[in-house]
Design a protein around this motif. Structure first.
Motif, PDB file in Angstrom:
ATOM      1  N   PHE A  67     -78.750  76.296  17.802  1.00 58.66           N
ATOM      2  CA  PHE A  67     -78.620  75.166  16.969  1.00 58.66           C
ATOM      3  C   PHE A  67     -80.016  74.230  17.092  1.00 58.66           C
ATOM      4  O   PHE A  67     -80.221  73.613  18.019  1.00 58.66           O
ATOM      5  N   GLY A  68     -81.021  74.759  16.200  1.00 53.70           N
ATOM      6  CA  GLY A  68     -82.296  73.731  16.359  1.00 53.70           C
ATOM      7  C   GLY A  68     -81.916  72.513  15.494  1.00 53.70           C
ATOM      8  O   GLY A  68     -81.855  72.303  14.482  1.00 53.70           O
ATOM      9  N   MET A  69     -81.937  71.515  16.298  1.00 54.01           N
ATOM     10  CA  MET A  69     -81.817  70.105  15.628  1.00 54.01           C
ATOM     11  C   MET A  69     -83.009  69.512  15.526  1.00 54.01           C
ATOM     12  O   MET A  69     -83.975  69.546  16.185  1.00 54.01           O
ATOM     13  N   GLU A  79     -93.889  61.974  21.958  1.00 52.96           N
ATOM     14  CA  GLU A  79     -92.750  62.568  22.047  1.00 52.96           C
ATOM     15  C   GLU A  79     -92.428  63.782  21.142  1.00 52.96           C
ATOM     16  O   GLU A  79     -91.837  64.769  21.600  1.00 52.96           O
ATOM     17  N   ARG A  80     -92.769  63.745  19.790  1.00 57.34           N
ATOM     18  CA  ARG A  80     -92.572  64.403  19.073  1.00 57.34           C
ATOM     19  C   ARG A  80     -93.590  65.906  19.213  1.00 57.34           C
ATOM     20  O   ARG A  80     -92.951  67.172  19.325  1.00 57.34           O
ATOM     21  N   GLU A  81     -94.582  65.938  19.972  1.00 56.21           N
ATOM     22  CA  GLU A  81     -95.296  67.004  20.635  1.00 56.21           C
ATOM     23  C   GLU A  81     -94.668  67.519  21.797  1.00 56.21           C
ATOM     24  O   GLU A  81     -94.595  68.728  21.797  1.00 56.21           O
ATOM     25  N   HIS A  90     -80.499  68.979  23.154  1.00 56.92           N
ATOM     26  CA  HIS A  90     -80.083  67.786  22.065  1.00 56.92           C
ATOM     27  C   HIS A  90     -78.741  67.219  22.674  1.00 56.92           C
ATOM     28  O   HIS A  90     -77.830  68.170  22.557  1.00 56.92           O
ATOM     29  N   VAL A  91     -78.669  66.089  23.027  1.00 53.34           N
ATOM     30  CA  VAL A  91     -77.479  65.673  23.658  1.00 53.34           C
ATOM     31  C   VAL A  91     -76.898  64.432  22.925  1.00 53.34           C
ATOM     32  O   VAL A  91     -76.213  63.472  23.415  1.00 53.34           O
ATOM     33  N   TYR A 127     -83.896  70.637  20.457  1.00 58.01           N
ATOM     34  CA  TYR A 127     -84.712  70.017  19.468  1.00 58.01           C
ATOM     35  C   TYR A 127     -85.724  71.238  18.925  1.00 58.01           C
ATOM     36  O   TYR A 127     -86.244  71.978  19.823  1.00 58.01           O
ATOM     37  N   MET A 128     -85.851  71.206  17.698  1.00 54.97           N
ATOM     38  CA  MET A 128     -87.020  72.296  17.229  1.00 54.97           C
ATOM     39  C   MET A 128     -87.596  71.276  15.982  1.00 54.97           C
ATOM     40  O   MET A 128     -87.246  70.520  15.471  1.00 54.97           O
TER      41      MET A 128
END
Length: 163
Positions: A67-69, A79-81, A90-91, A127-128
Motif C-alpha cells: 500500500f503506497g500511502m 522530508e518529501r525527498e 506509514h504508521v 510512503y510513496m
C-alpha cells in the motif's frame, strides 16, 4: 516452505488509488448496508483489464500487498525527498488490516471464489510519491500444496516448524 512449491498462476494487479480502510457495514431496521460498495465497484471497473482470463480461481492463494500511502502535504522539501527515495513505513491512522479487507472483499467472486481461499498474506504500508496499491497473487494447485503435512511440532522448543 512455499519456495519449494511452484504456483499454477502468478499475476499482479496495480491500482492507482489512495489506500483506504474499509468502513464498517451499517445496520438499520431495513437491513445491512455496505458504505464501501460504490468504491469497490469503481476498483473492480479500474482493474477489469488486469484480471486473468482464468479467474475466478479455485485453489489456495498467497498474496503480497503493498500500500503506497501519499506523502503528507505538510512535509517540508527535505522530508518529501527522503520519503520519495527511502522506503519508509506509514504508521499513521488507517489500520493495515482494514485496508487489506477492502481489497480482499473487492475481488471476491472476481479473482477467487471466496477470500477464505487466501492462506498466506504479506502486507506493507509505505510512503510513496504516487499513491498506489500493488497486489501480487500466487495461485497454487491444492493437490500439490501440502503445507500442513510439512508443519511439525518441535518437542524441545514447543514451537511449530517446517520440515
Amino acid at each position: 516452505c512455499l519456495s519449494k512449491v511452484k504456483p499454477l498462476y502468478t499475476f499482479s494487479i496495480t491500482i492507482d488509488d489512495i489506500p483506504r480502510p474499509q468502513p464498517r457495514h451499517r445496520h438499520s431496521q431495513w437491513g445491512t448496508y455496505d458504505p464501501a460498495r460504490d468504491r469497490k465497484n469503481v476498483i473492480r471497473y479500474l482493474t477489469n483489464s488486469q484480471v486473468p482470463r482464468e479467474a475466478p480461481f479455485n485453489g489456495p492463494i498467497s498474496l503480497s500487498m503493498t500500500f503506497g500511502m501519499p506523502i503528507p502535504s505538510s512535509a517540508n522539501k527535505a522530508e518529501r525527498e527522503h520519503l520519495k527515495t527511502t522506503p519508509t513505513p506509514h504508521v499513521k491512522p488507517g489500520d493495515i488490516d482494514n485496508i487489506q479487507k477492502t481489497y480482499l472483499d473487492t475481488f471476491n467472486e472476481i479473482l477467487y471464489k471466496d477470500d477464505r481461499q487466501i492462506f498466506h498474506v504479506e502486507a506493507e504500508k509505505l510512503y510513496m510519491e504516487k499513491p498506489v496499491v500493488i497486489l501480487d497473487f500466487k495461485v497454487y494447485d491444492p493437490e500439490v500444496l501440502t503445507v500442513r503435512q510439512n508443519l511439525v511440532l518441535d518437542e524441545e522448543t514447543e514451537q511449530y516448524k517446517f520440515l
